[in-house]
Design a protein around this motif. Structure first.
Motif, mmCIF file in Angstrom:
data_model
loop_
_atom_site.group_PDB
_atom_site.id
_atom_site.type_symbol
_atom_site.label_atom_id
_atom_site.label_comp_id
_atom_site.label_asym_id
_atom_site.label_seq_id
_atom_site.Cartn_x
_atom_site.Cartn_y
_atom_site.Cartn_z
ATOM 1 N N CYS A 181 5.544 -70.371 2.212
ATOM 2 C CA CYS A 181 6.133 -71.636 1.751
ATOM 3 C C CYS A 181 5.696 -72.769 2.671
ATOM 4 O O CYS A 181 5.313 -73.853 2.206
ATOM 5 N N ALA A 182 5.771 -72.523 3.970
ATOM 6 C CA ALA A 182 5.353 -73.539 4.934
ATOM 7 C C ALA A 182 3.878 -73.878 4.758
ATOM 8 O O ALA A 182 3.480 -75.053 4.831
ATOM 9 N N GLN A 183 3.055 -72.863 4.524
ATOM 10 C CA GLN A 183 1.627 -73.104 4.353
ATOM 11 C C GLN A 183 1.370 -74.069 3.195
ATOM 12 O O GLN A 183 0.597 -75.025 3.323
ATOM 13 N N ALA A 184 2.067 -73.831 2.062
ATOM 14 C CA ALA A 184 1.854 -74.663 0.886
ATOM 15 C C ALA A 184 2.442 -76.059 1.044
ATOM 16 O O ALA A 184 1.798 -77.057 0.709
ATOM 17 N N LEU A 185 3.655 -76.138 1.563
ATOM 18 C CA LEU A 185 4.346 -77.424 1.620
ATOM 19 C C LEU A 185 3.813 -78.332 2.721
ATOM 20 O O LEU A 185 3.886 -79.560 2.615
ATOM 21 N N LEU A 186 3.268 -77.727 3.794
ATOM 22 C CA LEU A 186 2.797 -78.512 4.939
ATOM 23 C C LEU A 186 1.284 -78.487 5.094
ATOM 24 O O LEU A 186 0.751 -79.017 6.067
ATOM 25 N N SER A 187 0.590 -77.842 4.140
ATOM 26 C CA SER A 187 -0.884 -77.758 4.167
ATOM 27 C C SER A 187 -1.392 -77.126 5.460
ATOM 28 O O SER A 187 -2.304 -77.648 6.121
ATOM 29 N N LEU A 188 -0.800 -75.998 5.841
ATOM 30 C CA LEU A 188 -1.212 -75.301 7.061
ATOM 31 C C LEU A 188 -2.444 -74.441 6.791
ATOM 32 O O LEU A 188 -2.598 -73.866 5.711
ATOM 33 N N ASP A 189 -3.295 -74.309 7.793
ATOM 34 C CA ASP A 189 -4.397 -73.368 7.658
ATOM 35 C C ASP A 189 -3.877 -71.954 7.934
ATOM 36 O O ASP A 189 -2.706 -71.753 8.278
ATOM 37 N N GLU A 190 -4.751 -70.971 7.789
ATOM 38 C CA GLU A 190 -4.301 -69.585 7.894
ATOM 39 C C GLU A 190 -3.807 -69.249 9.299
ATOM 40 O O GLU A 190 -2.791 -68.567 9.462
ATOM 41 N N ALA A 191 -4.495 -69.736 10.316
ATOM 42 C CA ALA A 191 -4.082 -69.437 11.686
ATOM 43 C C ALA A 191 -2.693 -70.001 11.977
ATOM 44 O O ALA A 191 -1.847 -69.331 12.577
ATOM 45 N N ALA A 192 -2.441 -71.227 11.530
ATOM 46 C CA ALA A 192 -1.126 -71.835 11.749
ATOM 47 C C ALA A 192 -0.050 -71.110 10.954
ATOM 48 O O ALA A 192 1.088 -70.959 11.415
ATOM 49 N N THR A 193 -0.398 -70.646 9.762
ATOM 50 C CA THR A 193 0.564 -69.903 8.942
ATOM 51 C C THR A 193 0.976 -68.621 9.635
ATOM 52 O O THR A 193 2.168 -68.261 9.668
ATOM 53 N N ILE A 194 0.023 -67.911 10.210
ATOM 54 C CA ILE A 194 0.326 -66.676 10.927
ATOM 55 C C ILE A 194 1.202 -66.961 12.137
ATOM 56 O O ILE A 194 2.160 -66.233 12.418
ATOM 57 N N ARG A 195 0.905 -68.045 12.861
ATOM 58 C CA ARG A 195 1.740 -68.402 14.008
ATOM 59 C C ARG A 195 3.172 -68.691 13.575
ATOM 60 O O ARG A 195 4.134 -68.266 14.234
ATOM 61 N N HIS A 196 3.326 -69.397 12.477
ATOM 62 C CA HIS A 196 4.671 -69.679 11.974
ATOM 63 C C HIS A 196 5.381 -68.381 11.578
ATOM 64 O O HIS A 196 6.568 -68.200 11.871
ATOM 65 N N ASN A 197 4.656 -67.499 10.933
ATOM 66 C CA ASN A 197 5.234 -66.214 10.523
ATOM 67 C C ASN A 197 5.770 -65.444 11.728
ATOM 68 O O ASN A 197 6.922 -64.986 11.745
#
Length: 238
Positions: A181-197
């Motif tokens: 959800c964060a990736q889509a709503l905040l336009s995160l790249d894959e590395a940032a998405t994994i860090r958030h996860n």
């Protein structure tokens, strides 16, 4: 002045499940306590009114939601009837780890899954496993591709937004789903998405607010219910 339309998504990562046991999909003793404290905190917030409540279909989601429902009922502020939506389910983390272990046999952190679950090593390993899944290297071991996972999370989020309208949707789900959800709503790249996860704690609160068509992150891994010295030791990430 015109009234600004606001949609709010309050996403809850389930309380700690039973990682490392034969039945992961149930709350641990620590998880049950996390859920209880989270429920008490939410029930004590008079400004929180929910237009829609939804959870994934996994047992750990149901147990976490049950605690929230019980606390709300106890103060005579029952939650709206919850919808169970399997699109909020987590990806198959056991297949991911098995597939990665077979694919990356020389990963020096693989023993961390067996030998004490040292947090820093486990998180590093999970980061590499996510990356391998994203490249397609583990598709043979997974029931869905990473893109399929992203697509079903988008469907689930779209439905929650629709039901919330200009109110707040309360969602009980899992870390991987919330990170997408964060990736889509905040336009995160894959590395940032994994860090958030990997940074999202069990029973952590994530709050997204959409104002005039733009999404903003208000809170990530918010743990007000575990913020006292008495309860800080209950924090966990897997």
């Amino acid at each position: 002045m015109p009234v600004r339309e606001t949609t709010r998504l309050l996403l809850i990562r389930h309380a700690q499940a039973s990682f490392g046991t034969e039945d992961y999909d149930r709350l641990s003793e620590r998880g049950l306590r996390q859920a209880e404290l989270l429920a008490q905190w939410l029930a004590a917030q008079p400004e929180l009114e929910f237009a829609h409540v939804v959870s994934g279909a996994q047992r750990r989601h149901a147990q976490t939601l049950h605690a929230l429902q019980a606390a709300a009922h106890a103060i005579d502020r029952p939650l709206p009837t919850a919808v169970v939506d399997a699109d909020w389910n987590e990806f198959d983390h056991e297949s991911l780890l098995r597939g990665y272990a077979a694919w990356a046999t020389d990963d020096p952190d693989l023993p961390a899954l067996r030998d004490g679950l040292e947090p820093s090593r486990v998180q590093a390993l999970l980061g590499r496993a996510f990356h391998a899944w994203g490249t397609g290297a583990l598709d043979h071991a997974m029931p869905e591709t990473l893109q399929t996972f992203r697509d079903r999370v988008r469907r689930a989020r779209d439905r929650a937004e629709t039901h919330a309208a200009s109110g707040t949707a309360l969602v009980v789900s899992s870390g991987g789903v919330i990170a997408r959800c964060a990736q889509a709503l905040l336009s995160l790249d894959e590395a940032a998405t994994i860090r958030h996860n990997l940074s999202l704690a069990n029973s952590g609160i994530v709050e997204f607010v959409r104002e005039d068509g733009t999404w903003h992150l208000r809170r990530w891994s918010h743990l007000p219910h575990l913020d006292t010295e008495q309860h800080r030791a209950l924090r966990s990430f897997y």
